[in-house]
Motif scaffolding. Structure first.
Motif, mmCIF file in Angstrom:
data_model
loop_
_atom_site.group_PDB
_atom_site.id
_atom_site.type_symbol
_atom_site.label_atom_id
_atom_site.label_comp_id
_atom_site.label_asym_id
_atom_site.label_seq_id
_atom_site.Cartn_x
_atom_site.Cartn_y
_atom_site.Cartn_z
ATOM 1 N N VAL A 1 -15.958 -3.687 2.363
ATOM 2 C CA VAL A 1 -14.900 -2.697 2.566
ATOM 3 C C VAL A 1 -15.046 -2.032 3.936
ATOM 4 C CG1 VAL A 1 -14.089 -0.417 1.795
ATOM 5 C CG2 VAL A 1 -14.451 -2.253 0.130
ATOM 6 N N GLN B 1 -19.969 -5.282 -1.871
ATOM 7 C CA GLN B 1 -18.552 -4.930 -1.794
ATOM 8 C C GLN B 1 -18.350 -3.737 -0.872
ATOM 9 O OE1 GLN B 1 -16.503 -4.054 -5.495
ATOM 10 N NE2 GLN B 1 -14.551 -3.699 -4.451
ATOM 11 N N TYR C 1 -6.588 2.026 1.348
ATOM 12 C CA TYR C 1 -7.569 1.357 0.499
ATOM 13 C C TYR C 1 -7.085 1.355 -0.949
ATOM 14 C CZ TYR C 1 -11.909 0.825 -2.159
ATOM 15 O OH TYR C 1 -12.875 0.417 -3.049
ATOM 16 N N HIS D 1 -18.091 -7.581 -7.856
ATOM 17 C CA HIS D 1 -17.455 -6.266 -7.819
ATOM 18 C C HIS D 1 -18.397 -5.160 -8.283
ATOM 19 C CE1 HIS D 1 -13.386 -7.003 -6.489
ATOM 20 N NE2 HIS D 1 -13.402 -8.145 -7.172
ATOM 21 N N PHE E 1 -12.000 -1.668 -8.173
ATOM 22 C CA PHE E 1 -11.343 -1.140 -6.981
ATOM 23 C C PHE E 1 -11.543 0.351 -6.705
ATOM 24 C CE2 PHE E 1 -8.120 -4.603 -8.136
ATOM 25 C CZ PHE E 1 -8.734 -5.540 -7.314
ATOM 26 N N TYR F 1 -5.836 -8.618 0.505
ATOM 27 C CA TYR F 1 -7.016 -8.791 -0.346
ATOM 28 C C TYR F 1 -7.791 -10.018 0.122
ATOM 29 C CZ TYR F 1 -4.952 -5.363 -3.491
ATOM 30 O OH TYR F 1 -4.427 -4.215 -4.020
ATOM 31 N N ASN G 1 -8.598 -4.701 -0.214
ATOM 32 C CA ASN G 1 -9.900 -4.603 -0.864
ATOM 33 C C ASN G 1 -10.418 -6.007 -1.133
ATOM 34 O OD1 ASN G 1 -12.204 -3.659 -2.281
ATOM 35 N ND2 ASN G 1 -11.030 -2.017 -3.244
ATOM 36 N N GLY H 1 -16.891 1.208 -2.896
ATOM 37 C CA GLY H 1 -15.849 1.304 -1.874
ATOM 38 C C GLY H 1 -15.646 2.724 -1.404
#
Length: 487
Positions: free
Chosen positions: A312, A308, A330, A303, A339, A245, A294, A380
């Motif tokens: 990723v 983001q 992932y 986030h 996430f 992370y 992540n 993501g």
């Protein structure tokens, strides 16, 4: 209607459409200096390299046809079965969490609401065409039960090729089961021998401490000593599993509305990868599985944003390019922000804490987050879909670098031709020279302001067309070239 007024309306509509979608067939006319690509060495791509962690187990999703279609559209090469933290408390016979005082209250509260069987996991793997990476329960289960699970999975048609021994057992909360790394190594060695007796040829990874991003908390003495202690007693392992992370590097008052803040954040994946690569270099020369990775930031409001997604994509490119990394998942398949690749509800951007087993709190970018499409792609997920579609049918990759620009990518080749994924991490457009093997292929470029909250792909601006010899990358953009761009 007055003819002149009608003409004005038509022109206005066309201008608005072109502002959102710069044209399906004609790329922008390049201007400015051209940045030439440097191709790295060829890297053979192992099967099942890039997957997704089945961490957040949402009962209502697992058998929903729309969810199954969304997973299939991602094209994951692997799915980590039972996920991460849940795996340490999972009862595969009942399809929920074990009844034990060791189960965290956040998971125990979900016990009566979850019933996800091995058959449900088998269905998802089958629909996605993915291989399973089994994360076994060494904390609240035993070897006999976990071997029985593997045999039951095998009877359901789930291959037994990759097994991981526990999830982040180096953390202090697991000291009640494993006093230190040496004790874990002894237990893991017995499990490895038993699993291989029943499933010859299976690859088994031991749970190694991965180092931490400098912004994600204090490292305990237990963590510092874990790897050396574990390796002193561990025998028979095929690989080491790590989690990677990374924080944004931004402070609590920073805003991604600032291009400078966005560019700083988008340097974080490269920083974390450099740290992880040095860490891996100090480990035995074993294959590496990065079974969770992540952006993880409880300080800055980042986030769910397009930034983001770009982060990723950048870290994913590093993983796919690293020869020692043979499996990477992932974090995570279906959930809300921070996430999830696929949204599990319509409030996926309304952060209220959670993630990481519900033990961390994440800050919302906006109190007025847009509604998210159920089973639509999160930020993501957009990045992962681009990477995974490029890998379909591919058996070799090469890095693409542009030394004079903050632009990174890979090109891949295989049975279905050539493709590429390229990211521009800058506020500036850059004209890049497209390698010959990638010219004349379909492309799709997605782009947005870094602070944009991504609620499905419709949130992002895009253009499509056929790649020319020189291509102008939009600021903060993700470019797909080849078969993946037509999916």
């Amino acid at each position: 209607m007055v003819p002149g007024l009608l003409l004005v309306i038509i022109v206005a509509v066309l201008v608005a459409a072109l502002a959102h979608h710069r044209g399906p067939t004609f790329p922008p006319v390049p201007h400015g200096p051209r940045h030439h690509a440097i191709l790295g060495p060829r890297r053979p791509l192992p099967p099942g390299l890039l997957g997704i962690n089945g961490e957040a187990i949402i009962d209502s999703a697992w058998s929903n046809p729309r969810f199954l279609s969304a997973v299939a559209a991602l094209h994951p090469e692997a799915i980590r079965v039972f996920g991460g933290t849940p795996a340490n408390f999972w009862d595969w016979r009942t399809g929920t969490y074990v009844r034990s005082p060791r189960v965290p209250s956040t998971l125990a509260a979900l016990r009566s609401h979850i019933h996800v069987t091995l058959a449900d996991w088998a269905r998802i793997l089958r629909v996605a065409g993915a291989v399973p990476v089994y994360d076994l329960n060494l904390f609240t289960s035993d070897l006999r039960s976990q071997l029985a699970m593997l045999h039951a999975a095998h009877r359901l048609g789930m291959p037994i090729t990759e097994v991981e021994l526990g999830n982040e057992l180096y953390l202090p909360t697991y000291a009640v089961r494993f006093h230190d790394g040496a004790q874990y190594g002894r237990v893991a060695s017995r499990w490895i021998a038993a699993i291989r007796r029943d499933f010859p040829g299976v690859l088994v990874a031991a749970d190694a401490y991965p180092g931490r991003d400098t912004n994600t908390g204090t490292v305990t003495e237990r963590e510092r000593r874990w790897n050396a202690e574990m390796l002193s007693t561990l025998r028979g392992e095929s690989a080491l599993s790590l989690h990677a992370y990374f924080a944004s590097g931004l402070g609590p008052n920073a805003s991604l509305a600032s291009p400078a803040a966005a560019e700083k954040m988008l340097s974080a994946p490269t920083r974390r990868w450099a740290h992880l690569a040095r860490f891996i270099a100090r480990l035995p020369k074993l294959e590496i599985w990065v079974t969770e990775w992540n952006l993880f930031d409880t300080v800055a409001r980042v986030h769910g944003t397009w930034a983001q997604g770009l982060a990723v994509a950048t870290f994913g490119l590093d993983l796919v390019s690293a020869p020692l990394v043979v499996q990477a998942d992932y974090e995570t398949l279906v959930d809300s922000a921070p996430f999830g690749a696929i949204f599990g509800n319509t409030a996926g951007l309304q952060l209220d804490g959670g993630g990481g087993g519900g033990q961390a709190t994440f800050r919302a970018v906006s109190a007025r987050a847009p509604v998210t499409p159920l089973f639509g792609l999160a930020t993501g997920g957009v990045a992962m879909q681009a990477l995974l579609r490029a890998l379909v049918g591919a058996n070799v990759s090469r890095t693409i670098s542009f030394p004079s620009a903050p632009v990174h990518g890979i090109t891949v080749g295989g049975t279905s031709g050539f493709g590429a994924v390229i990211v521009n991490l800058s506020r500036k457009p850059f004209v890049i020279s497209v390698p010959r093997v990638l010219r004349g292929l379909p492309y799709r470029e997605r782009y947005a302001r870094p602070i944009t909250l991504v609620a499905g792909t419709a949130t992002l601006r895009h253009q499509t067309g056929t790649t020319p010899a020189a291509f102008e990358l939009a600021p903060f953009s993700l470019l797909e070239i080849g078969k993946g761009a037509t999916g």
